[in-house]
Write a protein that holds these residues in place. Sequence first.
Motif, short mmCIF file in Angstrom:
data_model
loop_
_atom_site.label_atom_id
_atom_site.label_comp_id
_atom_site.label_asym_id
_atom_site.label_seq_id
_atom_site.Cartn_x
_atom_site.Cartn_y
_atom_site.Cartn_z
N GLY A 133 7.42 -21.02 -6.04
CA GLY A 133 8.03 -22.31 -5.74
C GLY A 133 9.55 -22.23 -5.73
N LEU A 134 10.11 -21.49 -6.69
CA LEU A 134 11.57 -21.31 -6.72
C LEU A 134 12.05 -20.56 -5.50
CD1 LEU A 134 12.23 -20.39 -10.47
CD2 LEU A 134 12.25 -22.64 -9.40
N ASP A 135 11.30 -19.54 -5.13
CA ASP A 135 11.66 -18.75 -3.95
C ASP A 135 11.64 -19.62 -2.69
OD1 ASP A 135 12.14 -16.09 -2.63
OD2 ASP A 135 10.25 -16.62 -1.65
N GLN A 136 10.62 -20.46 -2.58
CA GLN A 136 10.53 -21.34 -1.41
C GLN A 136 11.65 -22.37 -1.40
OE1 GLN A 136 8.25 -20.91 1.16
NE2 GLN A 136 9.68 -22.34 2.12
N GLU A 137 12.00 -22.85 -2.58
CA GLU A 137 13.10 -23.81 -2.69
C GLU A 137 14.41 -23.20 -2.20
OE1 GLU A 137 15.15 -26.65 -6.15
OE2 GLU A 137 13.21 -25.69 -6.52
N PHE A 138 14.62 -21.93 -2.54
CA PHE A 138 15.84 -21.25 -2.07
C PHE A 138 15.81 -21.03 -0.56
CE2 PHE A 138 18.39 -17.37 -1.31
CZ PHE A 138 19.61 -17.81 -1.81
N ARG A 139 14.65 -20.66 -0.03
CA ARG A 139 14.52 -20.44 1.41
C ARG A 139 14.78 -21.74 2.19
NH1 ARG A 139 11.75 -15.70 2.90
NH2 ARG A 139 10.97 -14.50 1.11
N ASP A 140 14.29 -22.83 1.65
CA ASP A 140 14.44 -24.12 2.33
C ASP A 140 15.88 -24.62 2.33
OD1 ASP A 140 11.74 -24.10 2.81
OD2 ASP A 140 11.22 -25.43 1.14
N ALA A 141 16.71 -24.03 1.46
CA ALA A 141 18.08 -24.53 1.31
C ALA A 141 19.11 -23.67 2.03
CB ALA A 141 18.43 -24.61 -0.18
#
Length: 299
Positions: A133-141
């Motif tokens: 989830g953290l990795d996806q949050e970074f990708r989305d930003a």
Amino acid sequence: MTKIAYILLSFALAFATVCTCYGQLEVSVELSGLSCDSVRLRSFNWQKKAGTNLVMPYSETVTFKQKSALKPGAYWITADSTPVATVILSAKKKQKVSLMVSPAGVTFSNSPENTRYEQYLTQIKEYEQQMAGLDQEFRDAQNLPAYMLRTLADSLTTRARRIVAARTAYEQQVIHDNPNTLLASIVGASIPPPEVPVEYYNNPRKMQEFFISHFFDNFPWNDPRIFNTPVAEEKFKSYVDFVYQVDRPDLDTFVVEALKASSIDTASHRMFFERLDKDLGYYMSNYKVEHTYIKIDQL
């Protein structure tokens, strides 16, 4: 000793032998909501030799029985060729396990160790989902301004370290609560190397040295049962791949130190050496690293 007493004693010894040897293995599997033609009990095979492969025709309850116990390790229950459950066996004798397999999951009724293993797998999956989830949050930003992205990265790093700390504490607690079990060894072998110190981030060589020197920090060399599990297989595949990809002669000393550490148990040492010999020394291996092989072969 009278003849009658001798006969009675002989009978008692024979009965004790039968009780000790017969029925060493009994794995009962209740299947619910699954369709297949056959059910198998299969072993993990570290040495790629003929392993356990017991087959029963499908029924709602299948029981695998035999007089001899299995080698302690990890086993798969498969519906036809599809794995539906994993069973770990710590004991060398009287291996009796009952489980129910359904689309909702796997439930053990008389094996606390396997129940705890299922709980462990569920908890580790939760930690991995949190990290994803953290990795996806970074990708989305990625489209954020640089200053905002840096702030977010710092926040995500802090949260990631909290997750890692929670996971490590949980793993250590499982090991503490299950001494001398295969479960404890599986958990120990699964713990990743510690985080590389921040001061090494701009020094790839230091990062490599730290990684290889701490790769086996929690590996249970004193428990050769771990070699009968896929956890050990994945661990060694990653290790050999790292040695091959880095290909630094000055890191050979760390491989030698790991091999020396494994000598705490003769069986572990032998299996580790054989794996290194096959992967790093065999001329047809995809991971052949001659300078490393020469170092370990000199021991």
